[in-house]
Write a protein that holds these residues in place. Structure first.
Motif, PDB file in Angstrom:
ATOM      1  N   CYS A  91       0.904  -1.194   0.118  1.00 22.10           N
ATOM      2  CA  CYS A  91      -0.020  -0.073   0.011  1.00 22.10           C
ATOM      3  C   CYS A  91       0.944   1.178   0.133  1.00 22.10           C
ATOM      4  N   CYS A  96      -1.470   3.155  -4.409  1.00 24.21           N
ATOM      5  CA  CYS A  96      -2.744   3.718  -3.740  1.00 24.21           C
ATOM      6  C   CYS A  96      -2.578   5.039  -3.837  1.00 24.21           C
ATOM      7  N   ALA A 120      -3.530   6.569   0.023  1.00 22.85           N
ATOM      8  CA  ALA A 120      -4.064   5.673   1.171  1.00 22.85           C
ATOM      9  C   ALA A 120      -3.128   5.514   2.097  1.00 22.85           C
ATOM     10  N   HIS A 170     -10.485  -0.936   2.596  1.00 25.02           N
ATOM     11  CA  HIS A 170      -9.519  -0.567   1.762  1.00 25.02           C
ATOM     12  C   HIS A 170      -8.576  -2.012   1.615  1.00 25.02           C
ATOM     13  N   SER A 174      -8.576  -3.129  -2.411  1.00 26.04           N
ATOM     14  CA  SER A 174      -7.145  -3.028  -3.016  1.00 26.04           C
ATOM     15  C   SER A 174      -6.254  -3.934  -2.702  1.00 26.04           C
ATOM     16  N   HIS A 175      -6.350  -4.674  -1.286  1.00 29.81           N
ATOM     17  CA  HIS A 175      -5.211  -5.556  -1.083  1.00 29.81           C
ATOM     18  C   HIS A 175      -5.531  -7.124  -1.004  1.00 29.81           C
TER      19      HIS A 175
HETATM   20 ZN   LIG Z   1      -3.581   0.349  -0.519  1.00 27.81          ZN
END
Ligand SMILES: [Zn+2]
Length: 248
Positions: A91, A96, A120, A170, A174-175
């Motif tokens: 991240c 991000c 992020a 998140h 995203s992960h």
């Molecule tokens: Zn991230």
């Protein structure tokens, strides 16, 4: 004395996080239009424990409501922090560029309420340091005998829950691939279910706020926190709070 909850999550530090060798990340940037992998049944059923969180979140008899909110909120903060730390190296400001969850973008607001555009990792850093400040502030989260909770306590707990939700969401949006590669999706699902059911029990999260993850919440929480029960038994030890759960 602060009521201490012993949950299966305490195994996080001892088990998965430290023991597993890191799988290679695939290096791909998460795309918003990409299929939501975290909704796939083979992953949603993964848990580290079969505990019935719906019962565990209920305020135990003879426990003060604020004490219960304080100890749980503090515990969730540590677990979300720990879960995020497992993927934090992925991240980055480049990967991000905004604090995005699916198609929703979050902005941090500074102490004067001014909107701050940030990446992020910066957003998560703001969240973690401001929550850390609150949970260690004796005026907000008193731990000493005789100290009272402030009148603003509940609204502060709600604020903390909102931010922790953003971080969890998140990680999913995203992960999830990296979480999967690390084989930590069972931990993430378990933490999410416990957190959402707790917030629901005490109305700590605005449904509008959580709508962005409604599809996941429905799958994970609809059966009372069990998604098919494939717990690997990692959390079978110490559930200190369990004995105190009120039967209803
Ligand atoms: Zn991230």
């Amino acid at each position: 004395m602060r009521w201490i909850i012993l949950t299966g999550f305490q195994m996080l530090a001892k088990l998965g996080f430290l023991g597993k060798s890191k799988a290679k990340p695939n290096g791909k940037k998460p795309a918003a239009e990409e299929k939501k992998m975290y909704l796939e049944p083979e992953y949603t059923k993964s848990r580290i424990t079969d505990f019935e969180f719906k019962e565990l979140v209920v305020l135990p008899r003879e426990i003060d409501l604020n004490e219960w909110l304080a100890s749980n909120t503090t515990t969730f903060f540590h677990h979300v922090n720990l879960q995020y730390s497992t993927i934090s190296e992925f991240c980055t400001g480049e990967a991000c560029q905004t604090m995005a969850v699916c198609n929703t973008q979050y902005y941090w607001h500074d102490e004067r309420g001014k909107k701050v555009k940030c990446t992020a990792p910066q957003y998560v850093d703001f969240v973690m340091s401001s929550v850390q400040k609150l949970v260690t502030d004796e005026d907000v989260f008193p731990t000493k005998y005789g100290r009272e909770f402030p009148s603003s306590f509940e609204s502060l707990v709600k604020k903390i829950c909102k931010y922790l939700f953003h971080v969890l969401a998140h990680i999913y949006s995203s992960h999830f691939k990296e979480t999967l590669a690390l084989e930590l999706h069972g931990h993430l699902n378990t933490l999410y279910v416990h957190f959402i059911l707790f917030a629901r029990e005490f109305n700590l999260l605005d449904p509008k706020e959580t709508a962005v993850m409604d599809d996941l919440t429905e799958v994970l929480c609809s059966s009372g926190g069990r998604g098919g029960g494939s717990g690997d038994g990692a959390g079978s030890g110490g559930m200190g709070a369990q004995n105190h759960v009120k039967e209803r």
